[in-house]
Design an enzyme around this catalytic site. Structure first.
Site, PDB file in Angstrom:
ATOM      1  N   GLN A  41     -85.536   2.282  16.890  1.00 12.03           N
ATOM      2  CA  GLN A  41     -84.986   2.301  15.536  1.00 12.03           C
ATOM      3  C   GLN A  41     -83.648   1.565  15.460  1.00 12.03           C
ATOM      4  O   GLN A  41     -83.376   0.854  14.486  1.00 12.03           O
ATOM      5  CB  GLN A  41     -84.781   3.746  15.054  1.00 12.03           C
ATOM      6  CG  GLN A  41     -86.069   4.499  14.769  1.00 12.03           C
ATOM      7  CD  GLN A  41     -86.835   3.950  13.576  1.00 12.03           C
ATOM      8  OE1 GLN A  41     -86.264   3.550  12.571  1.00 12.03           O
ATOM      9  NE2 GLN A  41     -88.145   3.914  13.698  1.00 12.03           N
ATOM     10  N   SER A  66     -78.672  -2.350  26.827  1.00  7.98           N
ATOM     11  CA  SER A  66     -78.872  -2.905  25.485  1.00  7.98           C
ATOM     12  C   SER A  66     -77.638  -3.655  24.977  1.00  7.98           C
ATOM     13  O   SER A  66     -77.724  -4.404  24.012  1.00  7.98           O
ATOM     14  CB  SER A  66     -79.183  -1.780  24.491  1.00  7.98           C
ATOM     15  OG  SER A  66     -80.299  -1.044  24.905  1.00  7.98           O
ATOM     16  N   THR A  97     -82.727  14.272  21.924  1.00  6.85           N
ATOM     17  CA  THR A  97     -82.223  15.222  22.917  1.00  6.85           C
ATOM     18  C   THR A  97     -80.794  14.887  23.360  1.00  6.85           C
ATOM     19  O   THR A  97     -80.102  15.743  23.906  1.00  6.85           O
ATOM     20  CB  THR A  97     -83.142  15.253  24.155  1.00  6.85           C
ATOM     21  OG1 THR A  97     -83.380  13.911  24.575  1.00  6.85           O
ATOM     22  CG2 THR A  97     -84.465  15.923  23.827  1.00  6.85           C
ATOM     23  N   HIS A 120     -84.190  11.388  11.844  1.00  5.71           N
ATOM     24  CA  HIS A 120     -85.046  12.549  12.071  1.00  5.71           C
ATOM     25  C   HIS A 120     -84.121  13.768  12.029  1.00  5.71           C
ATOM     26  O   HIS A 120     -83.027  13.717  12.589  1.00  5.71           O
ATOM     27  CB  HIS A 120     -85.755  12.426  13.426  1.00  5.71           C
ATOM     28  CG  HIS A 120     -86.607  13.607  13.794  1.00  5.71           C
ATOM     29  ND1 HIS A 120     -87.478  14.214  12.905  1.00  5.71           N
ATOM     30  CD2 HIS A 120     -86.733  14.293  14.961  1.00  5.71           C
ATOM     31  CE1 HIS A 120     -88.097  15.219  13.520  1.00  5.71           C
ATOM     32  NE2 HIS A 120     -87.657  15.289  14.765  1.00  5.71           N
ATOM     33  N   SER A 264    -122.902   3.843   8.770  1.00  9.63           N
ATOM     34  CA  SER A 264    -124.298   3.978   8.346  1.00  9.63           C
ATOM     35  C   SER A 264    -124.529   5.338   7.693  1.00  9.63           C
ATOM     36  O   SER A 264    -123.756   6.276   7.893  1.00  9.63           O
ATOM     37  CB  SER A 264    -125.219   3.848   9.567  1.00  9.63           C
ATOM     38  OG  SER A 264    -125.045   4.996  10.407  1.00  9.63           O
TER      39      SER A 264
HETATM   40  P1  NAD Z   1     -85.049   5.005  21.676  1.00 16.17           P
HETATM   41  O1  NAD Z   1     -85.312   5.869  22.837  1.00 16.17           O
HETATM   42  O2  NAD Z   1     -85.955   3.868  21.407  1.00 16.17           O
HETATM   43  O3  NAD Z   1     -83.587   4.381  21.753  1.00 16.17           O
HETATM   44  C1  NAD Z   1     -82.487   5.100  22.141  1.00 16.17           C
HETATM   45  C2  NAD Z   1     -81.258   4.203  22.300  1.00 16.17           C
HETATM   46  O4  NAD Z   1     -80.146   5.039  22.557  1.00 16.17           O
HETATM   47  C3  NAD Z   1     -81.351   3.216  23.460  1.00 16.17           C
HETATM   48  O5  NAD Z   1     -80.817   1.984  23.057  1.00 16.17           O
HETATM   49  C4  NAD Z   1     -80.443   3.846  24.513  1.00 16.17           C
HETATM   50  O6  NAD Z   1     -79.857   2.876  25.293  1.00 16.17           O
HETATM   51  C5  NAD Z   1     -79.400   4.512  23.640  1.00 16.17           C
HETATM   52  N1  NAD Z   1     -78.710   5.601  24.318  1.00 16.17           N
HETATM   53  C6  NAD Z   1     -79.264   6.513  25.156  1.00 16.17           C
HETATM   54  N2  NAD Z   1     -78.303   7.360  25.564  1.00 16.17           N
HETATM   55  C7  NAD Z   1     -77.147   6.979  24.947  1.00 16.17           C
HETATM   56  C8  NAD Z   1     -75.803   7.462  24.974  1.00 16.17           C
HETATM   57  N3  NAD Z   1     -75.470   8.534  25.705  1.00 16.17           N
HETATM   58  N4  NAD Z   1     -74.868   6.824  24.216  1.00 16.17           N
HETATM   59  C9  NAD Z   1     -75.189   5.759  23.466  1.00 16.17           C
HETATM   60  N5  NAD Z   1     -76.448   5.263  23.426  1.00 16.17           N
HETATM   61  C10 NAD Z   1     -77.399   5.857  24.168  1.00 16.17           C
HETATM   62  O7  NAD Z   1     -84.928   5.979  20.399  1.00 16.17           O
HETATM   63  P2  NAD Z   1     -85.716   5.864  19.005  1.00 16.17           P
HETATM   64  O8  NAD Z   1     -87.180   6.096  19.226  1.00 16.17           O
HETATM   65  O9  NAD Z   1     -85.259   4.643  18.291  1.00 16.17           O
HETATM   66  O10 NAD Z   1     -85.165   7.175  18.260  1.00 16.17           O
HETATM   67  C11 NAD Z   1     -83.909   7.196  17.609  1.00 16.17           C
HETATM   68  C12 NAD Z   1     -83.996   8.165  16.435  1.00 16.17           C
HETATM   69  O11 NAD Z   1     -84.923   7.668  15.489  1.00 16.17           O
HETATM   70  C13 NAD Z   1     -84.475   9.569  16.815  1.00 16.17           C
HETATM   71  O12 NAD Z   1     -83.791  10.494  16.002  1.00 16.17           O
HETATM   72  C14 NAD Z   1     -85.940   9.533  16.450  1.00 16.17           C
HETATM   73  O13 NAD Z   1     -86.466  10.811  16.152  1.00 16.17           O
HETATM   74  C15 NAD Z   1     -85.864   8.677  15.195  1.00 16.17           C
HETATM   75  N6  NAD Z   1     -87.133   8.039  14.807  1.00 16.17           N
HETATM   76  C16 NAD Z   1     -87.836   7.302  15.714  1.00 16.17           C
HETATM   77  C17 NAD Z   1     -88.998   6.658  15.322  1.00 16.17           C
HETATM   78  C18 NAD Z   1     -89.775   5.793  16.288  1.00 16.17           C
HETATM   79  O14 NAD Z   1     -90.884   5.395  15.924  1.00 16.17           O
HETATM   80  N7  NAD Z   1     -89.295   5.459  17.463  1.00 16.17           N
HETATM   81  C19 NAD Z   1     -89.444   6.753  13.993  1.00 16.17           C
HETATM   82  C20 NAD Z   1     -88.679   7.498  13.072  1.00 16.17           C
HETATM   83  C21 NAD Z   1     -87.517   8.116  13.502  1.00 16.17           C
END
Ligand code: NAD
Ligand code: MG
Length: 355
Positions: A41, A66, A97, A120, A264
């Site tokens: 995201q 990243s 988390t 979320h 079908s």
């Molecule tokens: P992801 O796992 O793809 O990305 C997480 C990012 O956070 C990574 O760039 C990682 O390097 C960075 N990160 C990890 N630990 C960190 C820290 N301590 N400090 C700074 N950066 C850190 O996550 P995502 O799937 O994009 O999810 C992000 C949010 O979006 C969540 O709340 C998720 O529920 C929500 N969401 C995700 C989706 C989806 O399809 N992936 C859809 C809707 C909502």
């Protein structure tokens, strides 16, 4: 149904869904948005906001893989606490988390009238993050993975999104969330107004009962039933897993009726008479129980404890699932698809690697 009832239902629906004409970009365009995280995201929000003319600063750990990616995408990058200090709006796009720990690290940078945003609602709804009362707390949640959110936007379209307001200290929380949803492309497809509670509970229930949990169990049970009765695993794979996509595509395009129309008459009669024998009333009762665990916070407690313990059950279940015969038979079959030498649509190639 009387005419009056129909009109009321229509109004209730259309009051809650917003399109580009309903959004006012001025609520976001002069603000600085800190996007914390640059994964699925994060990269999509940061790039779409930037292309919509919003000032973006990405917040990442100094050792994050990243970081160079975000910089080479033309974005300003700094640490999460520094990004928060610079920003008016702080969007949390690190894994759910990890969000509580990141929130603690950036909290001091929040000023009166700032906004804390989520894609979320888990951590707000289950009180894992409790922002101060002098900020707004909102949600802009695309209903799709990040690489689709970016691709749709670049193609001139958009991914449908939800907005919600948990805390409105400025009186402008909803307008700002809608403007944010517009800037990431959501209003081009439709933005549904919801609440944190509805988003969290329906999202968790849907992924557990139907989308991720229910459907994989159904597929594995179907596969096992055929294989245990002597049918070739390759046949079972194509029948129970591969063909599911084709059926879902038909439902996605034209609803369940559109799917019945395309298969079908034999498939339709067999499905109509046998479907409820497979997914019967006991499954419905199981779904009610799973929903209750979500509503009571029991699932959230379990998942939070699981993480605190270092994910022992998660790791074991994941390994068990990866070793299932349907996975072992499926991988080489998919590799033999002739179009597989081109980049697979399932791999979000443009999403930076997580670290
Ligand atoms: P992801 O796992 O793809 O990305 C997480 C990012 O956070 C990574 O760039 C990682 O390097 C960075 N990160 C990890 N630990 C960190 C820290 N301590 N400090 C700074 N950066 C850190 O996550 P995502 O799937 O994009 O999810 C992000 C949010 O979006 C969540 O709340 C998720 O529920 C929500 N969401 C995700 C989706 C989806 O399809 N992936 C859809 C809707 C909502
Ligand atoms: Mg709250």
């Amino acid at each position: 149904m009387t005419n009056d009832t129909a009109t009321t239902a229509d109004d209730a629906f259309t009051q809650n869904i917003y399109y580009s004409n309903d959004a006012d970009a001025s609520y976001i365009e002069d603000k600085t948005v800190a996007v914390l995280g640059y994964g699925s995201q994060g990269h999509a929000h940061a790039l779409n906001l930037t292309d919509s003319g919003v000032d973006v600063v990405v917040g990442l750990r100094e050792d994050s893989s990243s970081w160079p990616q975000a910089e080479s995408d033309g974005l300003r990058v700094t640490t999460p606490d520094e990004a928060t200090a610079q920003a008016d709006v702080v969007m949390f796009l690190v894994p759910d988390t990890i969000q509580p720990a990141v929130f603690e690290a950036v909290e001091d940078g929040l000023e009166e009238g700032n906004t804390v945003m989520f894609a979320h609602g888990f951590n707000i709804h289950y009180n894992q993050i409790q922002p101060p009362e002098y900020v707004d707390v909102t949600m802009a949640a695309p209903k799709g993975p990040g690489h689709i959110v970016r691709r749709d936007y670049e193609n001139g379209g958009g991914t449908p999104a939800l907005i919600a307001v948990d805390q409105d200290s400025t009186g402008e929380a909803k307008q700002e969330a809608l403007a944010y949803a517009q800037a990431i492309g959501g209003t081009r497809a439709g933005v549904v107004e919801t609440t944190f509670r509805e988003e969290v509970e329906s999202d968790l229930f849907g992924e557990q009962a139907v989308l991720c949990g229910g459907v994989t169990s159904l597929v594995k049970h179907g596969f096992e039933t055929l294989v245990d009765n002597g049918y070739a695993p390759e046949m079972a794979y194509f029948e129970c897993l591969n063909e599911l996509k084709l059926i879902v595509d038909l439902m996605y395009e034209d609803g369940i009726g559109g799917m019945w129309y395309s298969v079908s008459d034999t498939a339709e009669y067999g499905g109509l008479t046998r479907g409820d024998r497979i997914v019967d009333e006991t499954v419905r009762e199981n779904m009610e129980a799973v929903l209750k665990d979500v509503q009571s916070g029991e699932f959230a407690r379990e998942w939070i404890n699981e993480n605190q313990a270092g994910r022992p059950s998660y790791t074991q279940l994941k390994r068990h699932d990866e070793e299932h015969e349907i996975e072992e038979i499926g991988a080489p079959l998919r590799d033999l698809f002739e179009w597989e030498d081109e980049s697979s649509d399932n791999e979000p190639a443009e999403v930076p690697a997580d670290d």
